[in-house]
Design a protein around this motif. Structure first.
Motif, short mmCIF file in Angstrom:
data_model
loop_
_atom_site.label_atom_id
_atom_site.label_comp_id
_atom_site.label_asym_id
_atom_site.label_seq_id
_atom_site.Cartn_x
_atom_site.Cartn_y
_atom_site.Cartn_z
N CYS A 98 0.86 -1.19 0.00
CA CYS A 98 0.00 0.00 0.00
C CYS A 98 0.89 1.23 0.00
O CYS A 98 1.70 1.44 0.90
CB CYS A 98 -0.93 0.04 1.20
SG CYS A 98 -1.98 1.52 1.20
N ARG A 100 0.04 4.16 0.41
CA ARG A 100 -0.44 5.24 1.26
C ARG A 100 -0.02 5.00 2.71
O ARG A 100 0.59 5.86 3.33
CB ARG A 100 -1.97 5.34 1.15
CG ARG A 100 -2.54 6.58 1.78
CD ARG A 100 -3.87 6.95 1.11
NE ARG A 100 -4.43 8.15 1.68
CZ ARG A 100 -5.08 8.18 2.85
NH1 ARG A 100 -5.25 7.07 3.54
NH2 ARG A 100 -5.55 9.32 3.32
N CYS A 101 -0.34 3.81 3.22
CA CYS A 101 -0.06 3.55 4.63
C CYS A 101 1.13 2.61 4.83
O CYS A 101 1.56 2.39 5.96
CB CYS A 101 -1.29 2.98 5.33
SG CYS A 101 -1.67 1.26 4.87
N LEU A 137 -3.52 0.85 -3.39
CA LEU A 137 -4.17 1.17 -2.13
C LEU A 137 -4.79 -0.07 -1.50
O LEU A 137 -5.53 -0.80 -2.16
CB LEU A 137 -5.27 2.22 -2.36
CG LEU A 137 -4.76 3.58 -2.86
CD1 LEU A 137 -5.95 4.51 -3.11
CD2 LEU A 137 -3.80 4.21 -1.86
N LYS A 140 -8.28 -0.65 3.40
CA LYS A 140 -8.53 0.45 4.35
C LYS A 140 -8.35 1.83 3.71
O LYS A 140 -9.16 2.73 3.91
CB LYS A 140 -7.56 0.34 5.54
CG LYS A 140 -8.04 -0.63 6.61
CD LYS A 140 -7.08 -0.60 7.81
CE LYS A 140 -7.36 -1.78 8.74
NZ LYS A 140 -6.25 -2.00 9.69
N CYS A 141 -7.24 1.95 2.97
CA CYS A 141 -6.92 3.26 2.41
C CYS A 141 -7.83 3.67 1.26
O CYS A 141 -7.86 4.84 0.87
CB CYS A 141 -5.45 3.32 1.99
SG CYS A 141 -4.35 3.33 3.44
N ARG A 142 -8.54 2.70 0.72
CA ARG A 142 -9.50 3.05 -0.34
C ARG A 142 -10.72 3.70 0.27
O ARG A 142 -11.55 4.26 -0.41
CB ARG A 142 -9.96 1.79 -1.08
CG ARG A 142 -8.93 1.23 -2.01
CD ARG A 142 -9.39 -0.10 -2.57
NE ARG A 142 -10.29 0.08 -3.69
CZ ARG A 142 -10.70 -0.94 -4.44
NH1 ARG A 142 -10.28 -2.18 -4.18
NH2 ARG A 142 -11.51 -0.74 -5.44
N LYS A 143 -10.81 3.55 1.63
CA LYS A 143 -11.95 4.09 2.40
C LYS A 143 -13.24 3.38 2.02
O LYS A 143 -13.32 2.19 1.82
CB LYS A 143 -12.11 5.59 2.16
CG LYS A 143 -11.15 6.41 3.01
CD LYS A 143 -11.35 7.87 2.73
CE LYS A 143 -10.24 8.52 1.93
NZ LYS A 143 -10.21 8.33 0.51
#
Lengths: 143, 143
Positions: A98, A100-101, A137, A140-143
């Motif tokens: 990921c 992002r995180c 992503l 989680k990071c995709r929301k």
DNA sequence: GTTGTAATTGATAATCATTTTCAAATATTT
DNA sequence: AAATATTTGAAAATGATTATCAATTACAAC
């Protein structure tokens, strides 16, 4: 499993005429207790919390030995940090990273591996290792 | 194809409010004339042969711009050198890297890509990019 | 064309991760 | 315990990448 790796490493040490030292034991115990994919920096910082006297170079050199002995593998995810993952006999996995995180998931896919072999064959190429990483992503990071 | 990439880059420059300069033109021409997978170092040294006044930092910054504009892509094969490859619209390829002579071959495999998508789906992961490299010995180096 | 302004350049320095060096400390053999 | 070779930790060296900054250049407005 821990025990097997400890043996693998001590065998490696013995066979190479190297020495068994307090630092190597500490670092090995710590490494085996960690989750996957720690960078050298992370490893060193966390180790230092409990063992302030341990030097960066020692951690660096010891992790290289782990890789040489076959109980660890160096991996790079393109963030400029070399990470070390645990190697389990006969098992190979690839990664979902990921961006992002920083979360890392692992997967295995026999079909992909077979296709890789076929491709290599068609080029007369002999595969030693491979590297497959999917960047994007995580759930989680995709929301 | 060269022309298309030149246009892509000049559009990028314009859209970003940047300037068209002699150095950028030189570097772009040279980059487009090279084979794939040149490292920054290689690119700079070869460029300097014809254009001694060009600075390393300029080459470095310009290649970054190429990557940003989409006409080039940064790749790393684990030898500590960032390389730049040409990006062709809608085309993606992976690499066979000879660890002995450094030769790099390219391949495409739609089935692998599809499997990657399926894997990502099963994790709820959204793939942005991926990286697949097969390391080993090329046909020549196998003797 | 000239001017004003902002971006660019090239040289150099700074940064960051990694690797090496070396004297002192330690492990193992004798 | 002594001899010997390896290991350690601190610090310096390395190598690639990135930032800094004064001088230069591109370009829009006049």
């Amino acid at each position: 499993m821990k025990r097997a790796k400890k043996k693998t490493f001590s065998d490696f040490i013995a066979q190479k005429g190297l020495k068994s030292t307090r630092q190597r034991d500490i670092i090995l115990d710590f490494f085996l207790s960690t989750s996957e994919h720690m960078s050298l920096e992370e490893l060193y910082l966390k180790l230092r919390a409990k063992h302030p006297a341990i030097g960066y170079a020692t951690v660096y050199r010891t992790l290289k030995l782990f890789a040489e002995s076959g109980i660890a593998r160096e991996i790079q995810f393109g963030d400029g940090q070399t990470r070390y993952e645990h190697v389990t006999e006969g098992e190979h996995h690839d990664h979902l990273v990921c961006t992002r995180c920083g979360a890392i998931a692992e997967f295995e896919n026999a079909t992909i591996e077979k296709l890789q072999d076929e491709i290599a064959d068609s080029y007369g190429f002999l595969i030693k290792t491979h590297k497959l990483e999917l960047y994007g992503l995580c759930a989680k990071c995709r929301k």
